[in-house]
Design a protein around this motif. Structure first.
Motif, PDB file in Angstrom:
ATOM      1  N   TRP A 181      29.684  13.936  58.833  1.00 24.51           N
ATOM      2  CA  TRP A 181      28.247  14.064  59.050  1.00 24.51           C
ATOM      3  C   TRP A 181      27.511  14.344  57.749  1.00 24.51           C
ATOM      4  CZ3 TRP A 181      26.377  12.031  63.182  1.00 24.51           C
ATOM      5  CH2 TRP A 181      27.081  12.061  64.380  1.00 24.51           C
ATOM      6  N   THR A 182      28.165  15.039  56.831  1.00 26.21           N
ATOM      7  CA  THR A 182      27.515  15.368  55.559  1.00 26.21           C
ATOM      8  C   THR A 182      27.231  14.123  54.726  1.00 26.21           C
ATOM      9  OG1 THR A 182      29.691  15.847  54.619  1.00 26.21           O
ATOM     10  CG2 THR A 182      28.396  17.737  55.429  1.00 26.21           C
ATOM     11  N   SER A 183      27.917  13.016  55.020  1.00 30.19           N
ATOM     12  CA  SER A 183      27.642  11.767  54.305  1.00 30.19           C
ATOM     13  C   SER A 183      26.525  10.968  54.981  1.00 30.19           C
ATOM     14  CB  SER A 183      28.906  10.905  54.212  1.00 30.19           C
ATOM     15  OG  SER A 183      29.201  10.312  55.471  1.00 30.19           O
ATOM     16  N   PHE A 237      23.707  12.719  56.799  1.00 28.56           N
ATOM     17  CA  PHE A 237      22.457  13.478  56.712  1.00 28.56           C
ATOM     18  C   PHE A 237      22.197  13.955  55.292  1.00 28.56           C
ATOM     19  CE2 PHE A 237      23.701  13.991  61.207  1.00 28.56           C
ATOM     20  CZ  PHE A 237      22.578  13.430  61.789  1.00 28.56           C
ATOM     21  N   ARG A 238      20.950  14.273  55.025  1.00 30.93           N
ATOM     22  CA  ARG A 238      20.557  14.795  53.713  1.00 30.93           C
ATOM     23  C   ARG A 238      21.287  16.105  53.426  1.00 30.93           C
ATOM     24  NH1 ARG A 238      15.813  13.160  56.261  1.00 30.93           N
ATOM     25  NH2 ARG A 238      14.831  11.382  55.254  1.00 30.93           N
ATOM     26  N   ALA A 239      21.463  16.401  52.162  1.00 31.38           N
ATOM     27  CA  ALA A 239      22.158  17.634  51.753  1.00 31.38           C
ATOM     28  C   ALA A 239      21.437  18.876  52.263  1.00 31.38           C
ATOM     29  CB  ALA A 239      22.285  17.683  50.232  1.00 31.38           C
ATOM     30  N   SER A 240      20.127  18.775  52.488  1.00 33.02           N
ATOM     31  CA  SER A 240      19.355  19.924  52.961  1.00 33.02           C
ATOM     32  C   SER A 240      19.510  20.180  54.464  1.00 33.02           C
ATOM     33  CB  SER A 240      17.871  19.727  52.627  1.00 33.02           C
ATOM     34  OG  SER A 240      17.380  18.558  53.267  1.00 33.02           O
ATOM     35  N   THR A 241      20.193  19.293  55.171  1.00 33.97           N
ATOM     36  CA  THR A 241      20.398  19.474  56.613  1.00 33.97           C
ATOM     37  C   THR A 241      21.389  20.612  56.830  1.00 33.97           C
ATOM     38  OG1 THR A 241      20.061  17.100  56.921  1.00 33.97           O
ATOM     39  CG2 THR A 241      21.006  18.307  58.771  1.00 33.97           C
ATOM     40  N   LEU A 257      15.801  13.248  61.993  1.00 33.23           N
ATOM     41  CA  LEU A 257      16.351  13.815  60.757  1.00 33.23           C
ATOM     42  C   LEU A 257      16.511  12.757  59.669  1.00 33.23           C
ATOM     43  CD1 LEU A 257      19.102  16.068  62.364  1.00 33.23           C
ATOM     44  CD2 LEU A 257      17.032  16.881  61.185  1.00 33.23           C
ATOM     45  N   LEU A 258      16.910  11.550  60.081  1.00 33.35           N
ATOM     46  CA  LEU A 258      17.191  10.481  59.122  1.00 33.35           C
ATOM     47  C   LEU A 258      15.961   9.658  58.739  1.00 33.35           C
ATOM     48  CD1 LEU A 258      20.488   9.140  60.735  1.00 33.35           C
ATOM     49  CD2 LEU A 258      20.292  10.389  58.564  1.00 33.35           C
TER      50      LEU A 258
END
Length: 101
Positions: free
Chosen positions: A65-67, A69-73, A15-16
């Motif tokens: 976690w939102t900080s 991963f990408r906002a689209s995750t 994901l990253l």
């Protein structure tokens, strides 16, 4: 449970586009894990390795976690990673229960 942890690390890396815990040695790896998941509490330490129970780690809060991963995750994807990267092996999601949406 260790295979679920490993799969969670691989999934997060996919994901990253880079390792989630980029440590260069065992102690450095632990620091990288704590920088993301926060300082383990006594219960978590005891379940991981009883010898570590008395060691005093610096108190570091978990990063949201939102900080990481990408906002689209999606929230479901983040929840899946969270369940796979649980400190306490007995509380980690079981392979049969892993759900990707």
């Amino acid at each position: 449970a260790i295979d679920i942890w490993s799969a969670g690390c691989v999934f997060a890396e996919l994901l990253l586009g880079s390792p989630i815990f980029p440590g260069s040695s065992a102690p450095d790896q632990l620091v990288e894990i704590i920088k993301v998941l926060g300082t383990p509490n006594r219960e978590q330490l005891k379940s991981l390795k009883p010898a570590n129970e008395e060691f005093r780690y610096p108190t570091i809060p978990a990063r949201p976690w939102t900080s990481i991963f990408r906002a689209s995750t999606t929230a479901d994807t983040i929840d899946c990673v969270n369940q796979m990267l649980e400190y306490v092996p007995e509380k980690r999601v079981k392979a049969i229960d892993v759900s990707f949406h």
